[in-house]
Design a protein around this motif. Sequence first.
Motif, mmCIF file in Angstrom:
data_model
loop_
_atom_site.group_PDB
_atom_site.id
_atom_site.type_symbol
_atom_site.label_atom_id
_atom_site.label_comp_id
_atom_site.label_asym_id
_atom_site.label_seq_id
_atom_site.Cartn_x
_atom_site.Cartn_y
_atom_site.Cartn_z
ATOM 1 N N THR A 71 0.833 -1.207 0.000
ATOM 2 C CA THR A 71 0.000 0.000 0.000
ATOM 3 C C THR A 71 0.867 1.256 0.000
ATOM 4 O OG1 THR A 71 -0.108 -0.112 2.420
ATOM 5 C CG2 THR A 71 -1.887 -1.145 1.191
ATOM 6 N N GLY A 72 0.245 2.363 -0.356
ATOM 7 C CA GLY A 72 0.939 3.644 -0.366
ATOM 8 C C GLY A 72 0.964 4.252 1.026
ATOM 9 N N GLY A 73 0.665 5.538 1.093
ATOM 10 C CA GLY A 73 0.673 6.215 2.381
ATOM 11 C C GLY A 73 1.559 7.435 2.336
ATOM 12 N N GLY A 74 1.753 8.047 3.495
ATOM 13 C CA GLY A 74 2.546 9.263 3.561
ATOM 14 C C GLY A 74 4.035 8.986 3.520
ATOM 15 N N GLY A 75 4.795 10.040 3.319
ATOM 16 C CA GLY A 75 6.240 9.920 3.334
ATOM 17 C C GLY A 75 6.808 9.373 2.043
ATOM 18 N N ASN A 76 8.124 9.316 1.991
ATOM 19 C CA ASN A 76 8.796 8.866 0.771
ATOM 20 C C ASN A 76 8.558 7.391 0.478
ATOM 21 O OD1 ASN A 76 9.972 11.400 0.189
ATOM 22 N ND2 ASN A 76 11.605 11.020 1.665
ATOM 23 N N PHE A 77 8.408 6.568 1.513
ATOM 24 C CA PHE A 77 8.145 5.151 1.303
ATOM 25 C C PHE A 77 6.865 4.960 0.489
ATOM 26 C CE2 PHE A 77 6.529 0.958 2.341
ATOM 27 C CZ PHE A 77 7.660 0.157 2.339
ATOM 28 N N GLY A 78 5.875 5.808 0.730
ATOM 29 C CA GLY A 78 4.600 5.699 0.036
ATOM 30 C C GLY A 78 4.537 6.392 -1.304
ATOM 31 N N LEU A 79 5.670 6.948 -1.753
ATOM 32 C CA LEU A 79 5.720 7.586 -3.070
ATOM 33 C C LEU A 79 5.905 6.487 -4.114
ATOM 34 C CD1 LEU A 79 5.727 10.386 -4.481
ATOM 35 C CD2 LEU A 79 8.227 10.368 -4.259
ATOM 36 N N LEU A 80 4.818 5.802 -4.440
ATOM 37 C CA LEU A 80 4.890 4.627 -5.312
ATOM 38 C C LEU A 80 5.250 4.986 -6.745
ATOM 39 C CD1 LEU A 80 1.723 2.742 -3.972
ATOM 40 C CD2 LEU A 80 4.102 2.586 -3.189
ATOM 41 N N PRO A 81 5.983 4.083 -7.438
ATOM 42 C CA PRO A 81 6.386 2.763 -6.961
ATOM 43 C C PRO A 81 7.624 2.802 -6.070
ATOM 44 C CG PRO A 81 7.114 3.061 -9.225
ATOM 45 C CD PRO A 81 6.302 4.278 -8.878
ATOM 46 N N ASN A 82 7.586 1.918 -5.055
ATOM 47 C CA ASN A 82 8.783 1.704 -4.255
ATOM 48 C C ASN A 82 9.383 0.353 -4.649
ATOM 49 O OD1 ASN A 82 7.169 -0.173 -2.842
ATOM 50 N ND2 ASN A 82 6.695 1.292 -1.212
ATOM 51 N N GLY A 83 10.357 -0.138 -3.903
ATOM 52 C CA GLY A 83 11.006 -1.359 -4.348
ATOM 53 C C GLY A 83 11.760 -2.080 -3.261
ATOM 54 N N VAL A 84 12.389 -3.178 -3.648
ATOM 55 C CA VAL A 84 13.121 -4.044 -2.728
ATOM 56 C C VAL A 84 14.542 -4.241 -3.243
ATOM 57 C CG1 VAL A 84 13.215 -6.342 -1.665
ATOM 58 C CG2 VAL A 84 10.989 -5.247 -2.091
ATOM 59 N N PHE A 85 15.500 -4.139 -2.334
ATOM 60 C CA PHE A 85 16.890 -4.483 -2.637
ATOM 61 C C PHE A 85 17.102 -5.906 -2.137
ATOM 62 C CE2 PHE A 85 21.512 -4.258 -1.296
ATOM 63 C CZ PHE A 85 22.008 -4.399 -2.585
ATOM 64 N N CYS A 86 17.350 -6.820 -3.072
ATOM 65 C CA CYS A 86 17.451 -8.251 -2.795
ATOM 66 C C CYS A 86 18.880 -8.722 -3.007
ATOM 67 C CB CYS A 86 16.494 -9.011 -3.714
ATOM 68 S SG CYS A 86 16.721 -10.808 -3.751
ATOM 69 N N ILE A 87 19.478 -9.307 -1.971
ATOM 70 C CA ILE A 87 20.821 -9.884 -2.068
ATOM 71 C C ILE A 87 20.672 -11.397 -2.096
ATOM 72 C CG2 ILE A 87 23.097 -10.076 -1.001
ATOM 73 C CD1 ILE A 87 22.441 -7.463 0.521
ATOM 74 N N GLY A 88 21.053 -12.000 -3.215
ATOM 75 C CA GLY A 88 20.968 -13.443 -3.354
ATOM 76 C C GLY A 88 22.350 -14.072 -3.318
ATOM 77 N N GLU A 89 22.487 -15.199 -3.957
ATOM 78 C CA GLU A 89 23.777 -15.872 -4.017
ATOM 79 C C GLU A 89 24.560 -15.356 -5.222
ATOM 80 O OE1 GLU A 89 24.944 -17.762 -1.667
ATOM 81 O OE2 GLU A 89 23.059 -17.532 -0.582
ATOM 82 N N GLY A 90 25.592 -14.561 -4.958
ATOM 83 C CA GLY A 90 26.438 -14.052 -6.029
ATOM 84 C C GLY A 90 25.822 -12.955 -6.862
ATOM 85 N N ARG A 91 24.713 -12.381 -6.404
ATOM 86 C CA ARG A 91 24.085 -11.295 -7.143
ATOM 87 C C ARG A 91 23.230 -10.452 -6.202
ATOM 88 N NH1 ARG A 91 21.173 -12.604 -11.938
ATOM 89 N NH2 ARG A 91 20.202 -10.560 -11.771
ATOM 90 N N ALA A 92 22.902 -9.254 -6.674
ATOM 91 C CA ALA A 92 21.981 -8.371 -5.952
ATOM 92 C C ALA A 92 21.141 -7.634 -6.978
ATOM 93 C CB ALA A 92 22.736 -7.379 -5.073
ATOM 94 N N ASP A 93 19.880 -7.384 -6.635
ATOM 95 C CA ASP A 93 18.959 -6.745 -7.575
ATOM 96 C C ASP A 93 18.068 -5.745 -6.861
ATOM 97 O OD1 ASP A 93 19.173 -8.486 -10.227
ATOM 98 O OD2 ASP A 93 19.162 -9.866 -8.523
#
Length: 258
Positions: A118-140
């Motif tokens: 969901t959206g909401g106030g603040g910068n977090f809610g300034l959609l679209p937001n995203g995820v920083f994912c650290i996997g095995e030998g890579r990050a996205d």
Amino acid sequence: MCAVIWTTKTRLGAVFAAAVAVSGALAPAAHGASCRDVDHQGAPYTLCEVDLSAEDLRLFLYDDAGLPFGQFARIDQALEPQGLRLGMAMNAGMYHEDRAPVGHYVEEGTEVMRVITTGGGGNFGLLPNGVFCIGEGRADVIETKAFLAAKPACRHATQSGPMLVIDGALHPRFIKGSDSRYIRNGVGTTADGRRAVFAISQTAVNFYDFGTLYRDVLKLPNALYFDGNISRLYRRGAGGFSLGRPLGPIVGTVERID
């Protein structure tokens, strides 16, 4: 509610202790990220590039007692008994007053906070937001809806917002010349996931200029905003640990002590 939160913190603390205890198997690099200073639109930035095929990149939140680390120095102290240390570190996402993450958070495979759509106030809610994912030998860096659809395997993950760059395009709500200026930091990743580039402005900048640093200068397809005003960066060899407002999620490289 308090009992549930404490259980989660204690469980994650145990995960952290176990991860440190077996960290030799992760083969941390002998040196940290490569950092440099650049100028963009008249503002200075520090960039730190991490090669995920060669370096050990992790997220940190709670110690083995279930208490927030809050400061880079405390993470370094927790790693030292195992012959390890922080190479580079910065704050890595928005958090509540108790320093619990606002959005999705995973550390060593343990989910602390679910994905927030969901959206909401603040910068977090300034959609679209995203995820920083650290996997095995890579990050996205992955936009939140795409992340939910793809369900990538993340050893570590932190959700923040807004996205700075989405598939090569600047966030649609950024305004050129905006007077909303803060010290800002974030991360962008290459299409192959091999490199993650962390950036922090040395002076106050707006979202538009920060986003174009990733789009036009670094030419990375996806980039995510971590936070502003409280933003801090630690680089080994560039001074000691600076104290500031206690932080929530922290991202950092782990390296061997020579």
